[in-house]
Design an enzyme around this catalytic site. Structure first.
Site, PDB file in Angstrom:
ATOM      1  CD  GLU A 144      -3.205   0.852   5.689  1.00  0.00           C
ATOM      2  OE1 GLU A 144      -3.091   1.807   6.706  1.00  0.00           O
ATOM      3  OE2 GLU A 144      -2.644  -0.027   5.138  1.00  0.00           O
TER       4      GLU A 144
ATOM      5  CG  ASN B 205      -5.789  -1.730  -0.564  1.00  0.00           C
ATOM      6  OD1 ASN B 205      -6.020  -2.835  -0.963  1.00  0.00           O
ATOM      7  ND2 ASN B 205      -4.305  -1.436  -0.038  1.00  0.00           N
TER       8      ASN B 205
ATOM      9  CG  HIS C  67       0.184  -6.662   5.081  1.00  0.00           C
ATOM     10  ND1 HIS C  67       1.554  -6.899   3.964  1.00  0.00           N
ATOM     11  CD2 HIS C  67      -0.245  -5.613   4.678  1.00  0.00           C
ATOM     12  CE1 HIS C  67       1.458  -5.875   3.280  1.00  0.00           C
ATOM     13  NE2 HIS C  67       0.553  -5.045   3.580  1.00  0.00           N
TER      14      HIS C  67
ATOM     15  CD  GLU D 293      -0.920  -2.994   0.697  1.00  0.00           C
ATOM     16  OE1 GLU D 293      -0.236  -3.222   1.795  1.00  0.00           O
ATOM     17  OE2 GLU D 293      -1.527  -2.123   0.332  1.00  0.00           O
TER      18      GLU D 293
ATOM     19  CG  ASP E 256       3.596  -9.211   3.586  1.00  0.00           C
ATOM     20  OD1 ASP E 256       2.764  -9.371   4.168  1.00  0.00           O
ATOM     21  OD2 ASP E 256       4.379  -8.330   3.185  1.00  0.00           O
TER      22      ASP E 256
END
Ligand code: G3I
Length: 470
Positions: free
Chosen positions: A170, A212, A249, A278, A280
């Site tokens: 990030e 990432n 996400h 990750e 979701d």
């Protein structure tokens, strides 16, 4: 996946050699012609099994505190073949006091995973967030040195146990700038990211090294382009980067977009693997989950998908019910959509048997050649197990074992070092201390189990040693 994942090994190398490996693989593909297997539906009945049959992995974030929850570990052990520590490898967890490292919770997760044949993604070595207090208040060259020491120490500690690291997490700003996020790490100099990658490369030359980030899914967004330009620059200058993680996400403010596949394939075209790290999705709509998986399966270098938790109740966003299992552990419609998309997906490209393996590496004459007929173990255990070759890639191959004569069985299979089994399906594996002998027990998934072997230069067919009815 294309090369060096799932616990595969490569000799300790520097950045230039890393580039050479990639180029050699590309040359091999060009020489042999990448052959795609027909996308026939396969019979995988779990996420990990289905992904492995397509040369990929399916993982989840795991919290050490939940490993004592039986319902949780039952799903974990059954469905997944890759694990990411949700919080336990972050800087504040692994170096709570400067120079004092703490690996207990992370090791719990690593040991749980590896003893069951799952691989581990490391998350994360350097991040502006979740820094220990002592680091938050540092700056300048002292911080740069502390960060590099952290990367070196942690990557060295887990060397050989982690197949890929989110080296930096990030680091880009949200919004329209396309530039770096302001942080204490960024203020040590714009080269802090490549410095972290070089330190990780020196500490663990065998791990895949990933950048990432989140909100990098939409190809038209400035943040996506900013990361893309950095990766392109790193590849051009030989900075050791192997992969890019897309957190993914998805929610109402940051929805899935149809150009996601373009994003994945554009990054892959730079010569890096891409991974969904990750995942979701708010409300877990089955169609959106299906689209995400289909997008990954359409990109040969998209070699794995990780969901950020198992049950909705395990999610950092529990109220959004964004995962594949509901809070009582039942499969949701999104689960069925994901499984079907994996089973219908395109396998990663295969190559002809590697021409780079010289004749001198042919196994000793006592070892059955790879062209030997299917192995049938000596009778006497009350069942028979027959091993057949299945899909083969440039760096690994799948085998399928059919058991007859018993519905509850245990089959012992040996691989030849330096081969390593990197994924299994439709059985419960355990290992001897060498890691070369696997005992696979029936787990109610039928009488055919499979596994992926990383060749590591040795293409000898695994041997069935025994089959015992139980
Ligand atoms: O364990 C303590 C508990 O003892 C304490 O009582 C409680 C009080 O706040 O905090 C607990 O720790 C929390 C931890 O999650 C475990 O639940 C932390 O406060 C909380 O900040 C932490 O949140 C994590 C977050 O990253 C921040 O590191 C989430 O679990 C984790 O899912 C989330 O993961 C991130 C990825 O690393 C990077 N990408 C985004 C993703 C979601 O934010």
């Amino acid at each position: 996946m294309t090369e060096r994942c799932h616990g595969d090994t490569r000799p300790p190398t520097g950045p230039r050699a890393r580039t050479a490996v990639v180029l050699a693989a590309a040359a091999l593909l060009a020489a042999t012609g990448a052959a795609f297997l027909p996308s026939t539906a396969s019979a995988g009945t779990t996420l990990g099994a289905s992904a492995a049959e397509k040369g990929r992995y399916f993982g989840t974030a795991v919290a050490a505190s939940r490993l004592s929850d039986n319902a949780y570990t039952t799903i974990l052990n059954r469905e997944f073949n890759m694990v990411t520590a949700e919080n336990e490898m972050k800087m504040n967890a692994t170096e709570p006091q400067q120079g004092r490292f703490s690996y207990g919770a992370a090791e719990q997760i690593v040991n749980h995973a590896r003893s069951r044949g799952m691989s581990v993604r490391g998350h994360t070595l350097a991040w502006h967030s979740q820094q220990p207090g002592w680091m938050e208040s540092m700056s300048g060259s002292a911080l740069r040195q502390a960060m590099l020491n952290h990367v070196t120490q942690v990557a060295t500690h887990f060397r050989g146990q982690v197949v890929a690291w989110d080296v930096v997490n990030e680091a880009f700003a949200d919004g329209g700038s396309g530039g770096r996020r302001d942080s204490n790490l960024q203020r040590t100099g714009n080269d802090w990211i490549e410095a972290a990658f070089r330190a990780a490369d020196a500490a663990d030359p065998n791990a895949k090294l990933c950048y990432n980030d989140y909100n990098t899914d939409n190809w038209t967004h400035a943040k996506t382009q900013g990361v893309y330009n950095m990766v392109r620059d790193f590849k051009a200058r030989g900075v050791p980067i192997d992969c890019v993680g897309f957190q993914s996400h998805f929610n109402n403010n940051s929805p899935y977009v149809s150009n996601y596949r373009t994003t994945l394939s554009s990054f892959a075209a730079l010569g890096v693997d891409v991974q969904i790290t990750e995942l979701d999705i708010q409300g877990a709509p089955a169609n959106t989950y299906r689209s995400v998986v289909e997008d990954c399966m359409a990109v040969p270098r998209c070699n794995g998908i990780t969901v950020w938790g198992i049950r909705d109740s395990d999610s950092w966003l529990a109220s959004q019910t964004p995962l594949l299992f509901n809070s009582n552990g039942s499969k949701k419609p999104a689960y069925d959509a994901v499984l079907a998309a994996l089973n219908n997906g395109t396998p990663v490209p295969t190559t002809a048997p590697p021409t780079s393996v010289p004749p001198t590496s042919v196994p000793p004459t006592s070892t059955p050649p790879t062209t030997a007929p299917p192995t049938t173990p000596p009778p006497g255990g009350g069942c028979t197990a027959t091993l057949q070759d299945s899909t083969r890639w440039g760096d690994r191959f799948n085998s399928q074992v059919t058991v007859s004569g018993a519905s509850n069985w245990s089959v012992v299979v040996a691989v030849t070092p330096p081969q390593k089994v990197s994924a299994t399906w439709n059985g419960s594996p355990s290992w001897d201390s060498s890691g070369n002998v696997m005992t696979m027990r029936s787990n109610g998934s039928g009488n055919v189990f499979g596994f992926t072997t990383m060749a590591n230069g040795n293409w000898t067919r695994p041997q069935v040693l025994s089959c015992t009815a139980s």
